[in-house]
Structure formats: structure tokens, C-alpha cells
Design a protein around this motif. Structure first.
Motif, PDB file in Angstrom:
ATOM      1  N   THR A 265       0.692  -1.053  -0.147  1.00 54.05           N
ATOM      2  CA  THR A 265       0.181   0.098   0.075  1.00 54.05           C
ATOM      3  C   THR A 265       0.849   1.337  -0.160  1.00 54.05           C
ATOM      4  N   ILE A 266       0.350   2.289  -0.431  1.00 47.85           N
ATOM      5  CA  ILE A 266       0.778   3.692  -0.242  1.00 47.85           C
ATOM      6  C   ILE A 266      -0.145   4.539   0.160  1.00 47.85           C
ATOM      7  N   PRO A 267      -0.092   5.015   1.377  1.00 53.94           N
ATOM      8  CA  PRO A 267      -0.917   5.938   2.092  1.00 53.94           C
ATOM      9  C   PRO A 267      -0.783   7.282   1.451  1.00 53.94           C
ATOM     10  N   LEU A 268      -2.005   7.768   1.056  1.00 51.60           N
ATOM     11  CA  LEU A 268      -2.072   9.175   0.307  1.00 51.60           C
ATOM     12  C   LEU A 268      -1.657  10.153   1.321  1.00 51.60           C
ATOM     13  N   ASP A 269      -2.075  10.176   2.550  1.00 53.18           N
ATOM     14  CA  ASP A 269      -1.851  11.143   3.441  1.00 53.18           C
ATOM     15  C   ASP A 269      -0.327  11.320   3.813  1.00 53.18           C
ATOM     16  N   LYS A 270       0.742  10.254   3.414  1.00 51.74           N
ATOM     17  CA  LYS A 270       2.026   9.981   3.655  1.00 51.74           C
ATOM     18  C   LYS A 270       2.826  10.556   2.351  1.00 51.74           C
ATOM     19  N   VAL A 271       2.048  10.916   1.320  1.00 55.82           N
ATOM     20  CA  VAL A 271       2.670  11.318   0.074  1.00 55.82           C
ATOM     21  C   VAL A 271       3.492  12.670   0.395  1.00 55.82           C
ATOM     22  N   GLN A 272       4.778  12.878   0.225  1.00 55.21           N
ATOM     23  CA  GLN A 272       5.478  13.852   0.197  1.00 55.21           C
ATOM     24  C   GLN A 272       5.663  14.703  -1.356  1.00 55.21           C
ATOM     25  N   THR A 273       6.089  13.820  -2.286  1.00 54.83           N
ATOM     26  CA  THR A 273       6.662  14.250  -3.560  1.00 54.83           C
ATOM     27  C   THR A 273       6.405  13.353  -4.780  1.00 54.83           C
ATOM     28  N   LEU A 274       5.662  13.771  -5.736  1.00 48.26           N
ATOM     29  CA  LEU A 274       5.552  13.038  -6.855  1.00 48.26           C
ATOM     30  C   LEU A 274       6.703  13.371  -7.785  1.00 48.26           C
ATOM     31  N   ALA A 311       4.361   4.307  -8.559  1.00 53.92           N
ATOM     32  CA  ALA A 311       2.926   4.276  -8.661  1.00 53.92           C
ATOM     33  C   ALA A 311       2.654   3.665 -10.106  1.00 53.92           C
ATOM     34  N   VAL A 312       3.438   3.997 -10.825  1.00 53.67           N
ATOM     35  CA  VAL A 312       3.207   3.665 -12.368  1.00 53.67           C
ATOM     36  C   VAL A 312       4.539   3.382 -12.938  1.00 53.67           C
ATOM     37  N   PRO A 313       4.924   2.167 -13.120  1.00 54.31           N
ATOM     38  CA  PRO A 313       6.359   1.751 -13.576  1.00 54.31           C
ATOM     39  C   PRO A 313       6.448   2.441 -15.054  1.00 54.31           C
ATOM     40  N   ILE A 314       5.727   2.138 -15.879  1.00 57.32           N
ATOM     41  CA  ILE A 314       5.940   2.793 -17.183  1.00 57.32           C
ATOM     42  C   ILE A 314       4.462   2.736 -17.879  1.00 57.32           C
ATOM     43  N   ALA A 315       4.325   3.966 -18.607  1.00 57.12           N
ATOM     44  CA  ALA A 315       2.947   4.143 -19.229  1.00 57.12           C
ATOM     45  C   ALA A 315       3.080   5.368 -20.066  1.00 57.12           C
ATOM     46  N   ARG A 316       2.207   5.490 -21.080  1.00 55.66           N
ATOM     47  CA  ARG A 316       2.278   6.667 -21.879  1.00 55.66           C
ATOM     48  C   ARG A 316       2.243   8.089 -21.084  1.00 55.66           C
ATOM     49  N   ARG A 317       2.998   9.100 -21.657  1.00 55.13           N
ATOM     50  CA  ARG A 317       3.304  10.206 -20.525  1.00 55.13           C
ATOM     51  C   ARG A 317       1.978  10.835 -20.262  1.00 55.13           C
ATOM     52  N   GLU A 318       1.124  10.973 -20.995  1.00 51.81           N
ATOM     53  CA  GLU A 318      -0.274  11.722 -20.946  1.00 51.81           C
ATOM     54  C   GLU A 318      -0.957  10.781 -19.592  1.00 51.81           C
ATOM     55  N   ARG A 319      -0.810   9.526 -19.765  1.00 50.41           N
ATOM     56  CA  ARG A 319      -1.598   8.595 -18.942  1.00 50.41           C
ATOM     57  C   ARG A 319      -0.924   8.647 -17.521  1.00 50.41           C
ATOM     58  N   ALA A 320       0.384   8.668 -17.524  1.00 51.27           N
ATOM     59  CA  ALA A 320       1.273   8.827 -15.919  1.00 51.27           C
ATOM     60  C   ALA A 320       0.930  10.089 -15.582  1.00 51.27           C
ATOM     61  N   TRP A 321       1.120  11.138 -16.221  1.00 49.58           N
ATOM     62  CA  TRP A 321       0.791  12.562 -15.659  1.00 49.58           C
ATOM     63  C   TRP A 321      -0.509  12.757 -15.110  1.00 49.58           C
ATOM     64  N   GLY A 322      -1.531  12.145 -15.855  1.00 53.61           N
ATOM     65  CA  GLY A 322      -2.979  12.092 -15.593  1.00 53.61           C
ATOM     66  C   GLY A 322      -3.174  11.377 -14.195  1.00 53.61           C
ATOM     67  N   ILE A 323      -2.625  10.296 -13.950  1.00 52.45           N
ATOM     68  CA  ILE A 323      -2.867   9.507 -12.757  1.00 52.45           C
ATOM     69  C   ILE A 323      -2.103  10.379 -11.664  1.00 52.45           C
ATOM     70  N   GLY A 324      -0.887  10.928 -12.002  1.00 49.12           N
ATOM     71  CA  GLY A 324      -0.446  12.149 -10.845  1.00 49.12           C
ATOM     72  C   GLY A 324      -1.288  12.991 -10.503  1.00 49.12           C
ATOM     73  N   ARG A 325      -2.133  13.543 -11.525  1.00 46.83           N
ATOM     74  CA  ARG A 325      -2.889  14.653 -11.163  1.00 46.83           C
ATOM     75  C   ARG A 325      -4.228  14.220 -10.376  1.00 46.83           C
ATOM     76  N   GLU A 326      -4.442  12.977 -10.588  1.00 50.22           N
ATOM     77  CA  GLU A 326      -5.592  12.306  -9.600  1.00 50.22           C
ATOM     78  C   GLU A 326      -5.235  12.023  -8.318  1.00 50.22           C
TER      79      GLU A 326
END
Length: 619
Positions: A265-274, A311-326
Motif C-alpha cells: 500500500t501507499i498511504p495518500l496522507d503520507k505522500v511527500q513528492t511526486l 505508482a506507475v512503472p511505465i505508461a504513456r506520458r499523458e496517462r502517467a501525468w493524468g494519474i499523478g494529477r488524480e
């Protein structure tokens, strides 16, 4: 109270693990002891093996019998230790990750290893080696639930929300990852081993070949680099095979691995940096890697691209950045570049480096007489301006709304996004060479694990005045973000308290209902009926029809001693011939006690005769 023990299979499994590590030591020890004990070495070696195996079995049995764990209402307790006992109580609120890992043998035995990590820890807090896989999943789910309940304010537990799929790796993604996972660390290790192995022998072998030593070295370097790339690609595929990322409530859940399967798991309340990592090959193919740095220890950080924090080992750039914005709603902004004199600095640095390389090769050829093709370094002098330009172009920084963004690296470019409220410290530094160029570097420090290995967000080679403004802006917005975050937490806490009060409020209060019935006069109609609320107000409930009639207030304000509508002697009577004044006062200036407000009817809606009829006051 007796706790739960490990799986019995853990005893032989741990014995084999320990034996594999100790048997080489026993064998080499027997070989080196042979000159001392003479012909007894053939007898002592099997005896030593039997003794070691016996000690391992006894130790693991004792470890199994004295290891137990228990889920209490407030903590996760572990009691262990063969010689010295150790009792640990881990509060649920401090638990950060609950990871499950299984290799091929463990999957065949249906056991798993459970790792429990806490916030701020420099290593894994607790390991259960080994439990049944079903027990591991039960522990993971129970600890997650207990953690949510412990962190909920005012004792209000959050409901478990269904998992939502965010990303699942595809065969095409795996292929791109295998090609793009170019890692030269293996090649560096090979060069170090060769340098320590037998450099003199290697030099003699190379010198004895009929071809130029430079060609031999070049071919060897190419083979090492290709081999390193192949091995790193295979390792990346094994680590990320079957990768799946989901979101359940306030945490991300992932599964990955072919030979060794990880579930964490990756707790969202402990996320420091993307961190978005894109090497040159990934940029050419249009792919990106999203890594999440959390507060505390994260296992598997040895690989920057694939690890428990990926969180995403490899993906299309738009997909990876989209997940980051979520995960963090950072804006899409253009980054600012360092001043142009930073580019001049890079060009000068590369020119000096290639010049020194050419001089060293020329000196080696002059001393040894071996041709080194030192003039090939002149190619680097031509490449230096382009290398300096692209290095300058790859850098960027921006203090955007809610986040600070930095970007560095050409061959392995990394873009970091840090929320202002996660900033721990802002540091401005200048090296000796930066002072000559009037440049400075601003480092944004967080509590993330990347900070432990120098992975902080950095804006490199800024103008000195711009660096001061950048640092000041981050400091100001940090304070604003902390204040706003405190307000949001207070609003959330108040909302939870209101919801809890509404849940604890009884659905039917007899006392409040009786009081409302006494204070409310209810009148009905054909198509509706009156309803008294708990505050004594009057609500009209009915079918579609005429509006409810106004409440009958006849006699509601002026009643006699017996509750009748007859006035008290002399009070409340009006003289039909007397004039009515607007201020309703008598001749003596006193207040008219018998003042009436539009009473044209009595209780029954009738009044006999015209005597006693009162004159209406204007509203």
C-alpha cells in the motif's frame, strides 16, 4: 493472553535459508583447517555440517515457539526472542505500509512474508516470516481497518470504499520498459572488479593481441554495456510483471512481480513528492514513470524506476501525468529556465573536461609508446556546445499555485512536484564556481524517503537574486498553505462532529413532541393536515390544493380570567363613538391595555348585533 504463532512450515524453510548461507562458510573452514588437523579433515567436515544443521534446527524451533503476535484494540503486539525477550506494541495510527511478499518457493508452500512499516522509521518495524497467505491477507485487511479507525477524528470511523482501478501494465508497456530500463550500474561494477582482479594480466593480454588496444577496449566496453542493458531490462520485467494499481479510500494498493510477488500500500496522507522520471529512450517513445515518495522508510528503493514506491512503472506520458494529477491536483504550467550564463558555464565545463581527457591520453601515449588516439578527444570539443545547451534546456523550476515544481537531468530527466504544506525546509546554497557566475541553487527539503539519499527537489543554477525571491516565495506560500490546511481540518472536524451529533440524536423525543403539541395550534383542511415540528413551528403538509388557512388567532392575545374572550371589567372595551388614534393610547397617555388587532369575528366567526363592534386598525 496467548497470541497467534507463525506457520509451522516456517521452521524448515528458515532452516534451509540459514543453511544455504552457512554451508559455504563451513566448507571453506574445513578446507583451511585441514593442514592443522591433518587426516581428520574428512571426518570433521561431516561432523561440523551435522552440528551446524542441528543448531539451526534447534534455534528455529525455539524461535517459532517464542514468536507470537496479537491484534489488540489499540496496538499490534509482537513478542519474540530466543535468548532475550522483546515485546513490541505498534500503535495502529503509526502504521504506514503493510506489504506482503512471496517468491516462487513461498508461493508453492502457500506462505508469505509480512512487513509492517511505520512513519518516520529508518527500517522495517516488524516482519512476520512466515505466515499462511490467507492469514497474511487477513492481517493486511485488519490492520488497514484498525489504522483507519485510529486515525479518524472524534472516534468516527470511515467507511470502506470499493477499490477503483487506476493502472494495469500491458505487454507493450513491459516491452518498452525492458528496452528503456538502461542501467549502467552493472557495467560500473564489472569495471571495478576488473580493476581489482588483475590489471597487469589484462594489460599484457591486450598488448599481445594483433589489433589495436583501443579497439579491444572499445569492443569490451560495448559488450559490457549491452550486457548490462539486457540484464537490467530482464530485471525490470521480473519486478513489474503483472503490475496493478488501485485506489481504495485514502490509500493506493499495488501488486507486482513475477518471481517474487509484492502486495503493498501507499498511504495518500503520507505522500511527500511526486517524481516523473523519463530517460532519453522513454522520452523518444513518449513514456514516463511515476514514483511516489512517502514519509518514512520504503523498501525496494534501490531501483529508481521500479520499487514499492513506483505508482506507475511505465505508461504513456499523458496517462502517467493524468494519474499523478488524480493523486495531487498540480497545475499544468510552463517551467522557467536558469539564466543563459548558466548555459555558458556548462559549455565551459565540458570544454575543460574534454581538454583534460585529451591531455591525459596524450601523456599516456608519450610515456608508454602505445597509441591512444588522443586526438579523438577533439570530437568532444565540438560536442561540448550542444551538450551544454541541452543540459541547460533540461532544467526548470516554478512556484505555481499550491505546488513547487523542479526539473533536472538530460539523460535521466526527473520532474518533481512538491505541495507547499509538505515542505520541511528551503535551503539556498552557492558553490565556489557558482559564486563566480553569480548563480545559486535552491533545495526544497521534505520528509520523503528521497531526502535520505539526496533526492530532494532542486532548482539548480538560478540567478542569485532570482534564487532569493524563489526561496522567499516558497516560504510565504508554505505559511499560507499551512494556515489553509489547518482551516480545512477544522472544517472537516466540525462537519464530523455535526454528523456524529445527528447520528446520536434520537429519532423520537416524547418530551420535545409534547412540548411542540402544547405550543402549536393545529388546524386542518380538506386536502392537508398540520404537523408540529420539534421547535414549536407549524408546517403544513397536504396534497395539491388551496393554500392552508391562516391560523385562527381570535382571543389568543386577550383572554379573560376564566379563559373566555370577555374583557375584564372596563379593560379591553372600546367606545364605538370614541376616536381611534394611531398610537393606541388613552387620554391619560397610558397604554391601551384592551387594544385589539383586527378582531372582526369571535371564536365562532359570529357576533350578534352591531353593539361592541370594533373598528379595524390599519395594518
Amino acid at each position: 493472553m496467548t497470541g497467534t504463532k507463525l506457520h509451522p512450515v516456517s521452521i524448515p524453510y528458515r532452516v534451509v535459508q540459514g543453511g544455504i548461507g552457512l554451508l559455504p562458510l563451513v566448507i571453506f573452514g574445513g578446507i583451511f583447517a585441514a593442514p592443522v588437523v591433518g587426516g581428520l579433515s574428512l571426518v570433521l567436515l561431516p561432523v561440523a555440517v551435522v552440528v551446524v544443521v542441528g543448531l539451526l534446527i534447534a534455534w528455529q524451533v525455539a524461535y517459532y515457539r517464542r514468536f507470537e503476535y496479537e491484534l489488540t484494540p489499540d496496538t499490534f503486539d509482537i513478542r519474540s526472542g530466543v535468548i532475550s525477550r522483546r515485546n513490541r506494541e505498534i500503535p495502529y495510527a503509526r502504521i504506514q505500509n503493510i506489504d506482503i511478499s512471496r517468491n516462487v518457493v513461498q508461493r508453492a508452500l502457500d506462505v508469505a512474508e509480512v512487513r509492517i512499516e511505520t512513519a518516520g522509521g529508518s527500517q522495517t518495524e516488524a516482519m512476520l516470516r512466515y505466515v499462511a497467505y490467507e492469514e497474511a491477507k487477513r492481517l493486511q485487511n485488519d490492520l488497514r481497518r484498525q489504522k483507519r479507525d485510529a486515525e479518524a477524528a472524534v472516534g468516527e470511523p470511515e467507511e470502506e470504499r470499493p477499490e477503483r482501478a487506476l493502472y494495469e501494465i500491458t505487454p507493450n508497456d513491459l516491452l518498452v520498459l525492458a528496452v528503456a530500463s538502461f542501467d549502467l550500474r552493472l557495467a560500473s561494477a564489472v569495471f571495478v572488479l576488473l580493476s581489482f582482479a588483475a590489471p597487469g594480466v589484462l594489460v599484457d593480454v591486450v598488448a599481445g593481441l594483433p589489433i589495436s588496444p583501443i579497439v579491444v577496449v572499445a569492443v569490451g566496453l560495448a559488450l559490457v554495456v549491452v550486457g548490462s542493458a539486457l540484464l537490467s531490462g530482464v530485471g525490470a520485467v521480473f519486478n513489474t510483471y503483472g503490475f496493478r494499481l488501485t485506489q481504495a479510500g485514502d490509500e493506493l494498493r499495488y501488486e507486482r512481480g513475477l518471481i517474487q510477488r509484492f502486495d503493498g500500500t501507499i498511504p495518500l496522507d503520507k505522500v511527500q513528492t511526486l517524481a516523473f522520471r523519463e530517460n532519453l529512450l522513454k522520452r523518444l517513445f513518449g513514456y514516463s514513470t511515476l514514483a511516489i515518495e512517502t514519509a518514512g522508510y520504503a523498501p525496494g528503493r534501490g531501483d529508481a524506476n521500479v520499487g514499492s514506491e513506483a505508482a506507475v512503472p511505465i505508461a504513456r506520458r499523458e496517462r502517467a501525468w493524468g494519474i499523478g494529477r488524480e493523486i495531487e491536483a498540480f497545475p499544468d504550467v510552463e517551467l522557467e529556465r536558469p539564466p543563459k550564463r548558466a548555459r555558458h558555464r556548462y559549455v565551459v565545463r565540458y570544454l575543460i573536461g574534454f581538454t583534460l581527457l585529451g591531455g591525459a591520453l596524450f601523456t599516456a601515449e608519450f610515456v608508454t609508446g602505445v597509441e591512444t588516439y588522443w586526438y579523438a578527444a577533439a570530437v568532444g570539443l565540438l560536442v561540448a556546445p550542444f551538450a551544454g545547451h541541452y543540459k541547460w534546456k533540461a532544467r526548470g523550476y516554478r512556484a505555481a499555485a499550491g505546488y513547487v515544481l523542479t526539473r533536472n537531468g538530460f539523460w535521466r530527466q526527473t520532474t518533481r512536484i512538491v505541495p507547499y504544506y509538505r515542505v520541511q525546509n528551503v535551503i539556498e546554497t552557492q558553490t565556489l564556481f557558482q559564486r563566480r557566475w553569480r548563480l545559486a541553487t535552491v533545495t526544497v527539503d521534505t520528509a520523503g524517503t528521497g531526502s535520505l539519499i539526496g533526492g530532494d527537489s532542486q532548482a539548480v543554477d538560478l540567478d542569485r537574486e532570482a534564487a532569493e525571491r524563489f526561496r522567499g516565495t516558497i516560504g510565504e506560500r508554505l505559511q499560507e498553505a499551512l494556515i489553509e490546511r489547518a482551516r480545512e481540518k477544522r472544517r472537516e472536524r466540525e462537519a464530523r462532529e455535526r454528523r456524529r451529533a445527528m447520528r446520536e440524536r434520537p429519532l423520537w423525543d416524547p418530551d420535545a413532541a409534547a412540548l411542540a403539541a402544547d405550543r402549536t395550534s393545529v388546524s386542518g383542511s380538506e386536502n392537508g393536515e398540520g404537523r408540529a415540528t420539534d421547535e414549536g413551528a407549524f408546517d403544513w403538509v397536504g396534497e395539491s390544493g388551496p393554500d392552508p388557512p391562516p391560523p385562527d388567532r381570535t382571543g389568543a392575545e386577550c383572554r379573560g380570567p376564566n379563559g373566555s374572550n370577555e374583557p375584564v371589567d372596563g379593560e379591553g372595551e372600546t367606545d364605538p363613538d370614541a376616536p381611534t388614534t394611531g398610537d393606541d393610547t388613552d387620554d391619560g397617555g397610558g397604554e391601551n391595555v384592551g387594544r385589539t388587532d383586527r378582531r372582526t369575528d369571535d371564536v365562532d366567526g359570529e357576533r350578534e348585533g352591531d353593539e361592541g363592534e370594533t373598528e379595524e386598525e390599519p395594518r
